[in-house]
Every structure is written in C-alpha cells, then in structure tokens.
Design a protein around this motif. Structure first.
Motif, mmCIF file in Angstrom:
data_model
loop_
_atom_site.group_PDB
_atom_site.id
_atom_site.type_symbol
_atom_site.label_atom_id
_atom_site.label_comp_id
_atom_site.label_asym_id
_atom_site.label_seq_id
_atom_site.Cartn_x
_atom_site.Cartn_y
_atom_site.Cartn_z
ATOM 1 N N ARG A 1 0.823 -1.217 0.000
ATOM 2 C CA ARG A 1 0.000 0.000 0.000
ATOM 3 C C ARG A 1 0.853 1.261 0.000
ATOM 4 O O ARG A 1 0.634 2.174 -0.804
ATOM 5 C CB ARG A 1 -0.940 -0.033 1.200
ATOM 6 C CG ARG A 1 -1.955 1.104 1.235
ATOM 7 C CD ARG A 1 -2.881 0.923 2.435
ATOM 8 N NE ARG A 1 -2.112 0.792 3.671
ATOM 9 C CZ ARG A 1 -2.338 -0.151 4.581
ATOM 10 N NH1 ARG A 1 -3.299 -1.032 4.395
ATOM 11 N NH2 ARG A 1 -1.616 -0.201 5.692
ATOM 12 N N ASP A 2 1.829 1.335 0.886
ATOM 13 C CA ASP A 2 2.666 2.540 0.961
ATOM 14 C C ASP A 2 3.651 2.596 -0.200
ATOM 15 O O ASP A 2 3.926 3.675 -0.735
ATOM 16 C CB ASP A 2 3.415 2.571 2.294
ATOM 17 C CG ASP A 2 2.472 2.743 3.483
ATOM 18 O OD1 ASP A 2 1.336 3.205 3.270
ATOM 19 O OD2 ASP A 2 2.870 2.388 4.608
ATOM 20 N N ALA B 1 1.721 3.967 -3.244
ATOM 21 C CA ALA B 1 0.715 4.982 -2.935
ATOM 22 C C ALA B 1 0.405 5.853 -4.148
ATOM 23 O O ALA B 1 -0.730 6.318 -4.325
ATOM 24 C CB ALA B 1 1.185 5.849 -1.764
#
Length: 251
Positions: free
Chosen positions: A231-232, A235
């Motif tokens: 996810r990060d 992003a």
C-alpha cells in the motif's frame, strides 16, 4: 433487458460493470450467491463440469458471455462513450489485460490467505441471515468458501513470496507505463494516452493493495483485501486509481 450476474466485491465483476457503465449500456445487475447459485450458473453456461465463475452477462439478444474482457468488448460495440478497444492499441491492450489477470490472481491468493486468519472477515463472507443468527457458524462457512475458492483457482500452492513477486512486477510495469504515457489534458494519466479497457483492467489490480472507497466491503473484509506491504510502496498508483475513478467511473 441485459443482465449481469456477478459479485459486488469482485474486481473481475467491476471490470465488466465499469465497461458497461462507461459505454452507457443499460443492464440489470444480479448478485451471485456462491455455492447456492452454482447449479443455475452451470445451466446458464451449459457447463455441467469444470470451473464456472462470474461475471456472466446474458445479453438481450440471448448471447451469454462469461469473461470480463469479452463483456467489455460486447459493450464497446454498443452505447456511446470512450472506445475501450481502439484498433491501433489492440496488441498492447491484450498484453496489459494478460498482465492484470496474472496480478489479480496473485492478489486474490494473498487476500484470501489473510482472510483465513481473520474470523470477522470470514463471517462477512457468509450470507447475512446466517451471519446475524450464528456468528461462529458464519466464520466456519466463510472459511469453507475461501478454501474452496483457493482450490478452485489454484496457484495458492506457489506460496506468498511468488505471489508477491507477481504483484510487484505488475505494479512496477504499471508505474513505468504511466510514466511513459502522454498526458490527457486535465484528467488523469492513462496507459495508452487515452482511456481504454487497459486502464480499467490495471486499476483493478490495486483492489488487492488498497480497495477503493466505492467498493462495498465490510470493515474486516477491507482489512483482508488491503496489503500493508504494497500500500505505501505504491501509494502513487493508488492515487492514480482513485483519480481514474473520479474521472471515468460516474455510474
């Protein structure tokens, strides 16, 4: 009226729905109930053995289509709106759709493996009446369904690291292709310089990284579909997906 049978939380169903909606093709959506709905689905597909899955579109002319890309092509010949399969990009769209399918399969295996460790998420997979009346039974039924899905589609035996490599390769390719693409005015970047089915297909890979807000998921299921490892790191691609939804996903 054309009918689309699918799962509201399935990225494969969403690919079909988005194509129909962006082309303005009228249809009725019907939610598919796994296990309970399988006999009727087999009859519809005239496939009494082997694997069956949704989405399945029953067209107003009687045709039955059981692949999201085939449904999108059917929609592209009707209605109006962006051309999803422009002739000059056919080969590249086919390549990108294949890439998305591999990444979606890997993402599904990772998400369902996380779900097996989350009783609350498993319970959300059970039909609401069972979930309301029998919480513990709902989790067991959910686990049965999740394991059945993993066996049905295979690949889970490849292991978490192999699935992670598949996801990373696809997301890196998405990032590189977007970086090379021409801008489209004030709207989001698109993979081929214009909005096509390639954008729809690759945007769905990110469901298994960070599900979009519009996706109807329970809180625990959303937790399972979210991938903290990716996810990060991606992003920027999640933000691209969200911008694509705002620009082109109006229905």
């Amino acid at each position: 009226m054309t009918e689309l049978l699918g799962l509201v939380f399935s990225p494969w169903t969403e690919k079909a729905r988005w194509a129909l909606d962006v082309r303005g093709v009228p249809y009725t959506f019907r939610h598919y109930q796994p296990l309970l709905g399988e006999p009727a689905l087999r009859l519809k597909l005239r496939r009494l053995t082997g694997r069956v899955s949704v989405p399945v579109l029953t067209a107003d002319d009687g045709r039955v289509l059981s692949d999201s890309a085939d449904i999108a092509r059917w929609a592209d010949g009707r209605g109006a709106g962006p051309t999803l399969f422009p002739a000059e990009h056919e080969a590249e769209i086919a390549r990108i759709v294949d890439l998305s399918e591999r990444a979606l399969a890997a993402g599904r295996a990772r998400a369902l493996s996380r779900m097996l460790a989350d009783d609350e998420a498993l319970a959300e997979m059970a039909p609401p009446p069972i979930r309301r009346a029998h919480g513990a039974l709902a989790a067991r039924l959910g686990a049965f369904g999740v394991r059945r899905t993993l066996r049905k589609y295979g690949g889970h035996e490849d292991g978490a690291e192999a699935h992670l490599r598949t996801m990373v390769a696809a997301l890196d390719e998405l990032r590189a292709t977007l970086a090379r693409s021409a801008t489209t005015g004030d709207g989001p970047r698109t993979l081929l310089g214009r909005f096509t089915f390639a954008d729809i297909a690759m945007s769905q890979v990110l469901v298994n990284v960070a599900p979009p807000a519009a996706l109807k998921l329970g809180a625990a299921s959303r937790r399972s579909f979210s991938d903290p490892e990716l996810r990060d790191r991606y992003a920027d691609l999640v933000a691209w997906r969200d911008e694509l939804y705002r620009a082109f996903r109006t229905a």
